[in-house]
Design an enzyme around this catalytic site. Structure first.
Site, PDB file in Angstrom:
ATOM      1  N   HIS A 188     -14.497 -17.434   4.008  1.00 29.35           N
ATOM      2  CA  HIS A 188     -13.389 -17.675   4.143  1.00 29.35           C
ATOM      3  C   HIS A 188     -13.124 -16.213   4.049  1.00 29.35           C
ATOM      4  CE1 HIS A 188     -13.608 -17.233   0.038  1.00 29.35           C
ATOM      5  NE2 HIS A 188     -15.158 -18.085  -0.189  1.00 29.35           N
ATOM      6  N   CYS A 192     -44.931 -30.887  30.090  1.00 29.08           N
ATOM      7  CA  CYS A 192     -43.067 -30.592  30.914  1.00 29.08           C
ATOM      8  C   CYS A 192     -43.614 -30.810  31.656  1.00 29.08           C
ATOM      9  CB  CYS A 192     -42.746 -29.065  30.175  1.00 29.08           C
ATOM     10  SG  CYS A 192     -41.885 -28.679  28.545  1.00 29.08           S
ATOM     11  N   ASP A 211     -51.688 -25.326  15.574  1.00 29.75           N
ATOM     12  CA  ASP A 211     -50.854 -24.355  16.263  1.00 29.75           C
ATOM     13  C   ASP A 211     -52.393 -24.505  18.153  1.00 29.75           C
ATOM     14  OD1 ASP A 211     -49.404 -24.251  19.215  1.00 29.75           O
ATOM     15  OD2 ASP A 211     -48.795 -22.126  17.618  1.00 29.75           O
ATOM     16  N   GLU A 267     -18.575 -24.776  -2.127  1.00 29.99           N
ATOM     17  CA  GLU A 267     -19.413 -24.031  -2.713  1.00 29.99           C
ATOM     18  C   GLU A 267     -20.167 -23.860  -3.579  1.00 29.99           C
ATOM     19  OE1 GLU A 267     -20.711 -20.991  -3.038  1.00 29.99           O
ATOM     20  OE2 GLU A 267     -19.702 -19.520  -2.929  1.00 29.99           O
TER      21      GLU A 267
END
Length: 469
Positions: free
Chosen positions: A257, A159, A129, A326
C-alpha cells in the site's frame, strides 16, 4: 499407568508442550510404520522434454514454502557428475551396456541419498526426478520405498501435443548442461534421438496394471488428469497443487500500500489511512499500471483501509482478500519498536532470535502467515496477470515462494514502500524487476541486530530500528 506430564508454554511459539525433568519431551519417531506423517517419495515418470524437472522444482519449492522439508534428486545431474562430458544420444541406446550400467549406478546413488535425507536428516518428502519409464524400474523404486517405510506417489507427465513438446525441447536445450556451446540444430537433432531411445520401452502408468499404486497423470501440461489412490493428506495437497499450476506466460505484480500515517510514526500494524505521500503513490501506481497495458489484469487487496485506498486510485475493479491482511502483532499492535523493547524486552529479543517462528502474544508468526496465504498462492498459480496490493510481511511471504527463499531469510526480504516488483515466471524460476515509482517514503525495514541475547541493553536491541517521526 504413568501420571500426566506437566505442560509449559513455549515462549517463542506460544504453544503448550509436555515437559519431563525440566526439558521438553520429544515425540518418539515411528518412521517404520506408515502413519500420516511418514516420509513420502515422489517419483517422476515420463519421456524427456515432458516438463518433469519443471514440475519437480516447482513442487519442491511449494512444499518447502508450506513448511514440509523437501529435496529434489535429479538423476541426470548424478549422471553428469560421473560422465563429465556428454557426447551424444548413443549413451542412452537400450543396447549400450556401459550406458545402462552407469545409468543404473546413478539411480542407486540417488536413492541412497534419498534414504539419507528421509531417514537420517529429517526430510519429509523426496522428489526423485528421472524418466522411470519402465514398470520394472518403478517396481524397484516402489520396493525401495516399502523397505524404508516411505509412501510412494508417482507423478507422470504425458505430452501428445506437438507444440507443447516442441516448446519443452527448446527449454531443455537452452537450460541443459549437456548442450552448452553446441550448435542449436545439432543439439535439437541429438535430443530428438535421445527421446527415441526411451519411446520403444516406455510403459505408461495403467489404470488396470497399476491400480494398486498412488499416482497422478498429467496430460499436456494440465489439459486433463487421472488421479488414483491418493493415500494421505500430503498426497492430496500435492495433487491439488499440480492441478492448479500452468505454463501460460504472465506476470505477477506485487506492491505494498502507499505510505500510511502509522508508517510515518514507526508504528506497526493497525488500520490507518494513507499519508499525503501514500496518496501520491496511488496516483503514480495508477499511471504505471495504465502504461503497462496489461491484458485482463486482476487486482487484489487486503481488507485493510490503506490497501483499499491505494486500489481506489486505479479506477479498476478489485477484489478484497481477508487472508492478505497484515501479520497480526497481537498485544504489540500500533506500538513502535522502542515501545515494544520498553514494555516487552523478552518478546523483542525472542523475535530477533527466530523471526520466522516467533509468535506475537495473542498474534501471529510468519510461519502462521505462510499457512494463511496458501490459498493466495494456489489462486496466483491458477491466474494469469495479477496485481497484489498488500503489506510488508505478506509481500515477504509471497516473494519467498516465487524466489524459493528459505524460512530464515524470508522475514528479512526487502519490500520497500512505493516500489512495484514485477515477477515473470521462467523455465525453472522467476525473473524479478524492481520498479520504484519516484515517490519518497519512510523506510520500514529493520535488519536483525548482532546482539539477540535476552539480557542485551536497549541501545543494542534498537540499533537497526529505522528512523521515524
Amino acid at each position: 499407568m504413568a501420571s500426566p506430564r506437566e505442560l509449559t508454554q513455549n515462549p517463542l511459539k506460544k504453544i503448550w508442550m509436555p515437559y519431563s525433568n525440566g526439558r521438553p519431551a520429544l515425540h518418539a519417531s515411528q518412521r517404520g510404520v506408515c502413519m500420516t506423517n511418514c516420509p513420502t517419495l515422489i517419483v517422476m515418470v515420463g519421456l524427456p522434454a515432458r516438463g518433469k524437472t519443471y514440475i519437480s522444482k516447482k513442487l519442491t519449492r511449494y512444499l518447502n514454502w508450506i513448511g514440509v522439508p523437501t529435496r529434489e534428486f535429479n538423476v541426470g545431474q548424478y549422471r553428469r557428475d560421473i560422465v563429465k562430458t556428454y557426447k551424444s544420444f548413443e549413451f542412452f541406446l537400450p543396447d549400450n551396456e556401459e550406458g545402462l550400467k552407469i545409468r543404473k549406478q546413478c539411480a542407486l546413488a540417488a536413492l541412497s541419498d534419498v534414504r539419507k535425507f528421509l531417514s537420517e536428516e529429517g526430510g519429509h518428502v523426496a522428489v526423485f526426478d528421472a524418466t522411470n519409464t519402465t514398470r520394472e524400474r518403478r517396481a524397484m523404486i516402489f520396493n525401495f520405498g516399502e523397505q524404508n517405510g516411505y509412501k510412494t506417489f508417482f507423478v507422470e507427465s504425458i505430452c501428445v501435443d506437438p507444440e507443447v513438446v516442441a516448446a519443452n525441447i527448446v527449454q531443455v536445450k537452452l537450460g541443459s548442461p549437456d548442450y552448452v556451446n553446441r550448435d542449436s540444430d545439432e543439439a535439437t537433432e541429438d535430443f530428438m534421438r535421445r527421446i527415441e531411445c526411451y519411446e520403444n520401452s516406455y510403459e505408461s502408468l495403467d489404470e488396470d496394471l497399476d491400480r494398486d499404486l498412488s499416482y497422478i497423470k498429467i496430460m499436456d501440461v494440465g489439459q486433463s488428469y487421472v488421479v488414483n489412490r491418493v493415500a494421505d493428506h500430503i498426497q492430496s495437497r500435492i495433487v491439488y497443487y499440480l492441478m492448479n499450476i500452468h505454463v501460460t506466460p504472465r506476470s505477477i505484480y506485487l506492491c505494498r500500500h502507499g505510505e500510511s500515517e502509522l508508517n510515518l510514526k514507526g508504528r506497526i500494524g493497525g488500520d490507518p489511512g494513507l499519508s499525503p505521500r501514500g496518496r501520491e503513490f496511488s496516483k503514480h501506481l495508477a499511471q504505471f499500471i495504465s502504461d503497462q497495458n496489461i491484458k485482463d489484469l486482476k487486482v487484489w487487496t487486503s481488507q485493510m483501509k490503506r490497501t483499499i485506498q491505494t486500489a481506489e486510485a486505479l479506477s479498476v475493479p478489485y477484489e478484497q482478500w481477508k487472508v492478505l491482511n497484515e501479520i497480526d502483532a497481537g498485544v504489540c499492535e500500533e506500538m513502535t519498536y522502542e515501545e515494544i523493547q520498553d514494555h516487552y524486552p523478552l518478546e523483542f529479543a525472542l523475535r530477533d532470535q527466530d523471526k520466522y517462528r516467533y509468535r506475537y502474544p495473542k498474534g501471529e508468526s510468519y510461519e502462521d502467515l505462510v499457512q494463511r496465504l496458501e490459498p493466495v498462492i494456489m489462486e496466483l498459480e491458477r491466474q494469469e496477470n495479477v496485481l497484489v496490493i498488500c503489506h510488508q510481511a505478506v509481500m515477504r511471504c509471497l516473494l519467498a515462494y516465487f524466489l524459493d527463499k528459505a524460512a530464515e531469510e524470508l522475514p528479512y526480504l526487502k519490500c520497500p514502500l512505493h516500489t512495484v516488483l514485477k515477477l515473470t515466471p521462467v523455465a525453472y524460476g522467476c525473473k524479478v524487476e524492481s520498479i520504484f515509482l519516484n515517490v519518497a517514503a519512510v523506510n520500514t525495514h529493520r535488519d536483525r541486530p548482532q546482539n539477540v541475547d535476552i539480557s542485551r541493553p536497549s541501545e543494542e536491541a534498537l540499533v537497526t530500528v529505522p528512523a521515524h517521526q
